[in-house]
Design an enzyme around this catalytic site. Structure first.
Site, PDB file in Angstrom:
ATOM      1  N   CYS A  87      24.503 -26.829 -45.240  1.00 15.43           N
ATOM      2  CA  CYS A  87      25.032 -26.656 -46.600  1.00 15.43           C
ATOM      3  C   CYS A  87      25.850 -27.890 -46.991  1.00 15.43           C
ATOM      4  O   CYS A  87      25.294 -28.965 -47.142  1.00 15.43           O
ATOM      5  CB  CYS A  87      25.831 -25.360 -46.686  1.00 15.43           C
ATOM      6  N   HIS A 195      22.157 -21.082 -44.088  1.00 13.94           N
ATOM      7  CA  HIS A 195      23.214 -20.948 -43.080  1.00 13.94           C
ATOM      8  C   HIS A 195      22.734 -20.193 -41.841  1.00 13.94           C
ATOM      9  O   HIS A 195      22.868 -18.968 -41.787  1.00 13.94           O
ATOM     10  CB  HIS A 195      24.390 -20.173 -43.674  1.00 13.94           C
ATOM     11  N   GLU A 197      24.212 -20.004 -39.096  1.00 14.47           N
ATOM     12  CA  GLU A 197      25.374 -19.391 -38.434  1.00 14.47           C
ATOM     13  C   GLU A 197      25.768 -18.071 -39.089  1.00 14.47           C
ATOM     14  O   GLU A 197      26.623 -17.362 -38.593  1.00 14.47           O
ATOM     15  CB  GLU A 197      26.553 -20.386 -38.429  1.00 14.47           C
TER      16      GLU A 197
END
Lengths: 223, 79
Positions: A87, A195, A197
């Site tokens: 990002c 993302h 994560e």
């Protein structure tokens, strides 16, 4: 495997990133503040997290890319170090010139925060080797400036060199070639808007991001 | 000495914000706006007093930070 997560003023996914590395490796990564001028010794992978570094002033990632620690990250990458930018981290990598192209305002102007479907394109990288080519992943995005922009010749080069890591199944932001993630020429730097994560466990709605971090463990330890 | 830098998206780079402004102008009844491009203006107060040296310095600043030359072009005015 030793990971470092860079923390800029305005980073807000640094702790999520730390959790992802800890989950995959069993060790907490080193958190490195932007004013540091060197990376800790023995680091195998550096992550630039999401957020709004320096308030997105001037251009997203522009100020972060010129911060003291990013000089060290550039040196690390030049020596073949593995670098992951997610990002805002992807925006920083393009601003540093470690990845080609630029990330512009989403074609539909709006900030988009939702789960997206990604197709794995290249599995030839430490970050994507745990996936299968063509595998469909569910990974969330949350960005205002994720519209990947690149000239036609450079886009053809990325395609020709198999450097597109992920494509959106349904392009949410106008990105050229539906590109969601790209690799550097030496394949050891990955920038991606989605993302991973935030997709580590069933409670996140998807576990598809975990393999990216787990895949790094074996590869970087044997490297 | 002052310098003013105009940073604009290069021709051919789609400007979603400019497009949104164009639509909003149309909605307000301003017909006849064919296109809108949005950029930024950066003003610098410089200690340099030689215009040529100032221009040279500001050009370096543009290349290194003020503009992303992948997508943006810039113009420098020395005032």
């Amino acid at each position: 495997m030793r990971a470092a997560v860079i923390v800029f003023p305005g980073s807000n996914c640094d702790r999520d990133m730390a959790v992802a590395f800890e989950r995959a490796t069993g060790h907490a990564p080193v958190m490195v503040w932007h004013k540091e001028t060197a990376l800790p010794d023995g680091v195998d992978v550096v992550a630039l997290p999401g957020g709004f570094s320096y308030g997105d002033y001037l251009r997203c990632g522009a100020i972060a890319a010129r911060s003291p620690i990013c000089q060290a990250v550039a040196g690390f990458a030049a020596k073949g170090g593995a670098v992951l930018g997610v990002c805002n981290g992807f925006q920083v990598l393009t601003e540093m010139g470690l990845l080609p192209g630029a990330l512009m305002r989403n074609a539909g102007i709006k900030f988009i925060c939702k789960s997206t479907e990604l197709d794995v394109v290249s599995t030839d990288s430490p970050f994507t080797s745990a996936y299968k080519p063509g595998q469909r992943l569910q990974i969330p995005i949350a960005h205002h400036d994720g519209n990947y922009t690149i000239g036609d010749a450079d886009l053809a080069r990325l395609q020709g060199e198999d450097r597109i890591a992920f494509r959106y199944a349904d392009n949410p932001n106008g990105s050229a070639g539906d590109i969601a993630g790209v690799l550097s020429e030496n394949r050891r730097v990955l920038g991606m808007m989605p993302h991973p994560e935030r997709a580590l466990e069933p409670r996140h709605g998807s576990e598809d991001g975990l393999a990216l971090f787990q895949g790094l463990v074996g590869l970087l330890e044997t490297a | 000495m002052k310098a003013r830098v105009h940073v604009m998206l290069k021709n051919g780079v789609l400007d979603p914000q400019g497009e949104a402004v164009r639509h909003a102008l149309g909605a307000l009844g301003f017909d006849g706006v064919d296109g809108v491009r949005q950029g930024k203006v950066i003003e610098l107060d410089l200690t340099e007093s030689d215009p040529e040296a100032a221009r040279h310095n500001v050009m370096q600043m543009c290349e290194k930070l003020l503009a992303n030359t992948v997508i943006e072009s810039y113009q420098i005015e020395i005032l």
